[in-house]
Every structure is written in structure tokens, then in C-alpha cells.
Design an enzyme around this catalytic site. Structure first.
Site, PDB file in Angstrom:
ATOM      1  N   GLY A 174       0.852  -1.215   0.149  1.00  0.00           N
ATOM      2  CA  GLY A 174      -0.039   0.019  -0.064  1.00  0.00           C
ATOM      3  C   GLY A 174       0.878   1.113  -0.011  1.00  0.00           C
ATOM      4  O   GLY A 174       1.924   1.129  -0.458  1.00  0.00           O
ATOM      5  N   TYR A 175       0.193   2.365   0.213  1.00  0.00           N
ATOM      6  CA  TYR A 175       0.703   3.634   0.074  1.00  0.00           C
ATOM      7  C   TYR A 175       1.102   3.860  -1.386  1.00  0.00           C
ATOM      8  O   TYR A 175       2.523   4.021  -1.560  1.00  0.00           O
ATOM      9  CB  TYR A 175       1.765   3.942   1.119  1.00  0.00           C
ATOM     10  CG  TYR A 175       1.552   5.436   1.523  1.00  0.00           C
ATOM     11  CD1 TYR A 175       0.650   5.889   2.328  1.00  0.00           C
ATOM     12  CD2 TYR A 175       2.618   6.457   1.057  1.00  0.00           C
ATOM     13  CE1 TYR A 175       0.579   7.341   2.550  1.00  0.00           C
ATOM     14  CE2 TYR A 175       2.502   7.787   1.279  1.00  0.00           C
ATOM     15  CZ  TYR A 175       1.567   8.178   2.225  1.00  0.00           C
ATOM     16  OH  TYR A 175       1.413   9.666   2.902  1.00  0.00           O
ATOM     17  N   LEU A 176       0.199   3.479  -2.263  1.00  0.00           N
ATOM     18  CA  LEU A 176       0.848   3.368  -3.602  1.00  0.00           C
ATOM     19  C   LEU A 176       1.395   4.439  -4.313  1.00  0.00           C
ATOM     20  O   LEU A 176       1.242   5.633  -4.086  1.00  0.00           O
ATOM     21  CB  LEU A 176      -0.347   2.920  -4.397  1.00  0.00           C
ATOM     22  CG  LEU A 176      -1.164   1.453  -3.853  1.00  0.00           C
ATOM     23  CD1 LEU A 176      -2.301   1.438  -4.679  1.00  0.00           C
ATOM     24  CD2 LEU A 176      -0.127   0.495  -3.769  1.00  0.00           C
ATOM     25  N   HIS A 185       4.132   1.220  -8.215  1.00  0.00           N
ATOM     26  CA  HIS A 185       3.202   0.280  -7.928  1.00  0.00           C
ATOM     27  C   HIS A 185       1.970   0.343  -9.283  1.00  0.00           C
ATOM     28  O   HIS A 185       1.669  -0.730  -9.774  1.00  0.00           O
ATOM     29  CB  HIS A 185       2.179   0.502  -6.750  1.00  0.00           C
ATOM     30  CG  HIS A 185       2.790   0.508  -5.345  1.00  0.00           C
ATOM     31  ND1 HIS A 185       3.273   1.420  -4.691  1.00  0.00           N
ATOM     32  CD2 HIS A 185       3.477  -0.629  -4.795  1.00  0.00           C
ATOM     33  CE1 HIS A 185       3.815   1.227  -3.497  1.00  0.00           C
ATOM     34  NE2 HIS A 185       4.075  -0.019  -3.630  1.00  0.00           N
ATOM     35  N   GLN A 233       7.215  -9.649   7.773  1.00  0.00           N
ATOM     36  CA  GLN A 233       8.681  -9.489   6.940  1.00  0.00           C
ATOM     37  C   GLN A 233       9.362  -8.295   7.554  1.00  0.00           C
ATOM     38  O   GLN A 233      10.403  -7.853   7.024  1.00  0.00           O
ATOM     39  CB  GLN A 233       8.294  -9.051   5.654  1.00  0.00           C
ATOM     40  CG  GLN A 233       7.431  -7.993   5.248  1.00  0.00           C
ATOM     41  CD  GLN A 233       7.203  -7.831   3.588  1.00  0.00           C
ATOM     42  OE1 GLN A 233       6.270  -8.555   3.149  1.00  0.00           O
ATOM     43  NE2 GLN A 233       7.835  -6.763   3.062  1.00  0.00           N
ATOM     44  N   GLN A 237      11.399  -4.553 -10.172  1.00  0.00           N
ATOM     45  CA  GLN A 237      12.854  -4.799 -10.405  1.00  0.00           C
ATOM     46  C   GLN A 237      13.476  -3.890  -9.145  1.00  0.00           C
ATOM     47  O   GLN A 237      14.671  -4.158  -8.869  1.00  0.00           O
ATOM     48  CB  GLN A 237      13.392  -4.430 -11.729  1.00  0.00           C
ATOM     49  CG  GLN A 237      14.945  -4.532 -12.076  1.00  0.00           C
ATOM     50  CD  GLN A 237      15.106  -6.287 -11.822  1.00  0.00           C
ATOM     51  OE1 GLN A 237      14.497  -7.075 -12.684  1.00  0.00           O
ATOM     52  NE2 GLN A 237      16.087  -6.551 -11.165  1.00  0.00           N
ATOM     53  N   ASP A 268      12.908  -4.270  -6.177  1.00  0.00           N
ATOM     54  CA  ASP A 268      13.459  -5.137  -5.172  1.00  0.00           C
ATOM     55  C   ASP A 268      13.848  -6.264  -5.966  1.00  0.00           C
ATOM     56  O   ASP A 268      13.241  -7.626  -5.989  1.00  0.00           O
ATOM     57  CB  ASP A 268      12.033  -5.498  -4.285  1.00  0.00           C
ATOM     58  CG  ASP A 268      11.560  -4.220  -3.546  1.00  0.00           C
ATOM     59  OD1 ASP A 268      12.159  -4.005  -2.391  1.00  0.00           O
ATOM     60  OD2 ASP A 268      10.662  -3.477  -4.182  1.00  0.00           O
ATOM     61  N   GLN A 307      14.173  -9.839  -4.025  1.00  0.00           N
ATOM     62  CA  GLN A 307      12.669 -10.055  -3.934  1.00  0.00           C
ATOM     63  C   GLN A 307      12.479 -10.882  -5.002  1.00  0.00           C
ATOM     64  O   GLN A 307      11.904 -12.068  -5.222  1.00  0.00           O
ATOM     65  CB  GLN A 307      12.057  -9.039  -3.438  1.00  0.00           C
ATOM     66  CG  GLN A 307      10.408  -9.521  -3.426  1.00  0.00           C
ATOM     67  CD  GLN A 307       9.628  -8.361  -2.802  1.00  0.00           C
ATOM     68  OE1 GLN A 307       9.560  -8.260  -1.659  1.00  0.00           O
ATOM     69  NE2 GLN A 307       8.898  -7.638  -3.573  1.00  0.00           N
ATOM     70  N   SER A 316       7.706   3.978  -1.252  1.00  0.00           N
ATOM     71  CA  SER A 316       6.709   4.563  -0.044  1.00  0.00           C
ATOM     72  C   SER A 316       7.443   5.123   1.022  1.00  0.00           C
ATOM     73  O   SER A 316       7.045   5.771   1.733  1.00  0.00           O
ATOM     74  CB  SER A 316       6.000   3.401   0.532  1.00  0.00           C
ATOM     75  OG  SER A 316       5.229   2.865  -0.379  1.00  0.00           O
TER      76      SER A 316
HETATM   77  P1  AMP Z   1       5.952  -2.575  -1.492  1.00  0.00           P
HETATM   78  O1  AMP Z   1       4.535  -1.949  -1.546  1.00  0.00           O
HETATM   79  O2  AMP Z   1       6.983  -1.621  -1.411  1.00  0.00           O
HETATM   80  O3  AMP Z   1       6.418  -3.840  -0.961  1.00  0.00           O
HETATM   81  O4  AMP Z   1       6.054  -2.669  -3.146  1.00  0.00           O
HETATM   82  C1  AMP Z   1       5.105  -3.689  -3.800  1.00  0.00           C
HETATM   83  C2  AMP Z   1       5.748  -4.004  -5.175  1.00  0.00           C
HETATM   84  O5  AMP Z   1       5.819  -2.822  -6.079  1.00  0.00           O
HETATM   85  C3  AMP Z   1       6.744  -4.764  -5.257  1.00  0.00           C
HETATM   86  O6  AMP Z   1       7.038  -5.559  -6.268  1.00  0.00           O
HETATM   87  C4  AMP Z   1       8.067  -3.860  -5.526  1.00  0.00           C
HETATM   88  O7  AMP Z   1       9.164  -4.078  -6.135  1.00  0.00           O
HETATM   89  C5  AMP Z   1       7.343  -2.803  -6.399  1.00  0.00           C
HETATM   90  N1  AMP Z   1       7.882  -1.240  -6.460  1.00  0.00           N
HETATM   91  C6  AMP Z   1       8.023  -0.664  -5.458  1.00  0.00           C
HETATM   92  N2  AMP Z   1       8.698   0.516  -5.897  1.00  0.00           N
HETATM   93  C7  AMP Z   1       8.837   0.300  -7.375  1.00  0.00           C
HETATM   94  C8  AMP Z   1       9.457   1.219  -8.184  1.00  0.00           C
HETATM   95  N3  AMP Z   1      10.005   2.347  -7.915  1.00  0.00           N
HETATM   96  N4  AMP Z   1       9.409   0.660  -9.343  1.00  0.00           N
HETATM   97  C9  AMP Z   1       8.826  -0.323  -9.585  1.00  0.00           C
HETATM   98  N5  AMP Z   1       8.432  -1.299  -8.970  1.00  0.00           N
HETATM   99  C10 AMP Z   1       8.332  -0.716  -7.623  1.00  0.00           C
END
Ligand code: AMP
Length: 286
Positions: free
Chosen positions: A31-33, A37, A61, A148, A150, A153, A186
Site C-alpha cells: 500500500g501507500y501506492l 506500483h 517481514q 525490479q 526489489d 525479492q 513508500s
Molecule cells: P511494496 O509496496 O514496497 O512492498 O512494493 C510492492 C511491489 O511494488 C513490489 O513488487 C516492488 O518491487 C514494487 N515497486 C516498489 N517500488 C517500485 C518502483 N519504484 N518501481 C517499480 N516497482 C516498484
């Protein structure tokens, strides 16, 4: 767009979609998209009949001294973003529904979780793999979309899916950045104006390293030195790690050839940020 708050409802919705012969795309998030995202949602929208976005700050996590409690949350805003990007459903389960009393099964990918973020954040990938496995079991998506940004991950999830014969295609999507280069996150909301400026050192260091590799510098130690030198010039930055590893195994390499991941984690004040690039070979250099 539907907002689904229970595991049972999410299972039922996804089951009905599959029964109707529709392809299902899952975008797992905390979240906090932001636009990172959004790019995953757009990719899912383009590739699948139905798109479900999970919004779940996954407690298991986070380490005991990490930011689970303070992690930014705004479901109202997230729902509007999902709707604007054509999602069909948002799945926002409670912690109690995902981890009821007695929960005691965890998914652990060995080896490639020992390095990089896995070394700095013990138990982090065990939490990630467990929640992603649960989401895969609940939704049974045809495709799942990960950033990518992460990179470790993404590699760990691909390994898990292959090892456990999970019937889902894992799709990696490129890093989305702010106009000035900072990778969207986020956690960028934690930065005060001075730290926000200092955080540019991550993308600056990554760009410098990528340029050096594309200019023919294939010695991993030299590339690390370029990154470390760039970060050392920023007084608010403190290196967690600078690593040059094989993109699949996360094992350190000496020479940068195809499919090498150059990854960094840096603290700016109390905020830990990550960035990376993958070298796929000369043709990908601009
Ligand atoms: P998170 O909400 O931070 O757990 O991220 C959720 C998904 O969004 C994960 O697959 C992240 O790799 C992806 N994500 C987060 N930030 C970015 C970004 N700047 N560019 C591309 N994908 C992202």
C-alpha cells in the site's frame, strides 16, 4: 471495483473469475501506492482479464526494530489509485485473517536470501515468501507482477515458484523513478527535505556504476569503489551494502558479465533505501 476484506471473499472472487475462463493478474503491495506500483497494475491490466491488487502491510517481514508500526498507510487513497488504473479488486485483509492464532507455517528460500537485504534484514524474505505463497494460494493468479526495484525479492520469488512448482508466471517490471532519479518508494515519505536531497546519492551512484560498466569497466571491485566513492561524498548517507552479484544466485562475482546485479542499500538518517541496476550485456547500454 470491489474491495475485498477477507481471505474467504478473495478466494471466492478469484475462483469465480477462473471458472469463467478469465485470466487473473495479482499485484502484491504493502500500500501507500505510488507510480512504481501503478506501473505493475498497468502491466497486469495489459496482460490479464482481471486484476487484483493486494494491500497488506505484512508484519512478519519486518524485524523487531523496523518500521511496521510507522509504515505509511492510506487505504482510501490506495483504492482511488487502483480504481484509476483499472483494477477489478483490492484485497485488504486483516492481520488476524492472514495470521490467525496458531499460525505456524513459513516458506524459506535458502542460499540466495543469505546476501544483500537478506543479510541486513534477518527473517525478511521468510516473511515475504510466506505472505506471497499465501496470496498465490488465495488468488491462484495466472500471473503476478513484481518490481525490479526489489531485485533480490524478484529473484527469490522466481526461485520459490520454480522450486515449489507453483502455477504462476512471475513478471518483473522496471524501476520507476522520480524526475530527479530517486527510485519511487513508500519509504521516501520518511525523508525530510534535506534527506530527500541527500537520497539522490543512491541513483547518482547507480548511474555512475552503470555508465562505467557500459564504458567497459567490468571489474566488480572497481565498480563497487565507484559507488562507495560517490556515496562517501554525501555526509547524510551511510552504506548498508554495495554488492555486485550474479542476478540469479545472488553470489558475488569478480567480473561483470551478462545478468549481473549491482545492488545497494543506504541509510539516509534513519531511512533505509535501496537501488540497483542489472547488466544484461553491452547491447542494453545506451
Ligand atoms: P511494496 O509496496 O514496497 O512492498 O512494493 C510492492 C511491489 O511494488 C513490489 O513488487 C516492488 O518491487 C514494487 N515497486 C516498489 N517500488 C517500485 C518502483 N519504484 N518501481 C517499480 N516497482 C516498484
Amino acid at each position: 471495483m470491489e474491495i475485498v476484506r477477507s481471505v474467504a471473499e478473495a478466494k471466492e472472487l478469484a475462483r469465480a473469475w477462473r471458472a469463467a475462463g478469465l485470466s487473473v493478474g495479482l499485484v502484491p503491495t504493502m500500500g501507500y501506492l505510488h507510480e512504481g506500483h501503478e506501473s505493475l497494475m498497468d502491466a497486469a491490466r495489459a496482460a490479464c482479464d482481471k486484476v487484483i491488487v493486494s494491500v497488506f502491510v505484512n508484519p512478519i517481514q519486518f524485524g523487531p526494530d523496523e518500521d511496521f508500526d510507522s509504515y505509511p498507510r492510506d487505504l482510501h487513497r490506495d483504492v482511488a489509485i487502483c480504481e484509476a488504473h483499472g483494477a477489478d479488486a483490492v484485497f485488504h485483509p486483516s492481520v488476524e485473517d492472514m495470521y490467525p492464532a496458531g499460525f505456524s507455517t513459513f516458506v524459506e528460500v535458502e542460499g540466495l536470501t543469505d546476501a544483500l537485504c537478506g543479510a541486513s534484514r534477518p527473517g525478511h524474505f521468510r516473511g515475504v515468501c510466506t505472505v506471497v505463497s499465501k496470496l498465490f494460494n488465495i488468488v491462484q493468479p495466472h500471473r503476478a507482477f513484481f518490481g525490479q526495484k526489489d531485485a533480490q525479492q524478484l529473484a527469490v520469488i522466481k526461485r520459490m515458484v520454480a522450486d515449489l512448482n507453483m502455477d504462476v508466471q512471475v513478471v518483473g517490471c522496471p524501476i520507476v523513478r522520480e524526475a530527479d532519479g530517486l527510485a519511487k518508494s513508500s519509504r521516501n515519505t520518511y525523508l525530510d527535505p534535506q534527506e530527500r536531497q541527500a537520497a539522490l546519492v543512491l541513483s547518482r551512484a547507480i548511474r555512475a556504476a552503470e555508465q562505467a560498466v557500459c564504458d567497459g569497466q567490468h571489474d566488480a571491485a572497481c565498480v563497487r569503489a565507484i559507488i562507495e566513492g560517490t556515496i562517501a561524498a554525501e555526509p547524510l548517507a551511510c552504506i548498508d551494502y554495495v554488492q555486485v552479484v550474479d542476478g540469479l544466485t545472488m553470489q558475488p562475482v569478480k567480473t561483470i558479465e551478462d545478468s549481473v546485479l549491482v545492488a545497494i542499500a543506504v541509510r539516509i538518517g534513519t531511512t533505509r533505501l535501496i537501488d540497483n541496476f542489472i547488466f544484461e550485456g553491452e547491447p542494453t547500454c545506451s
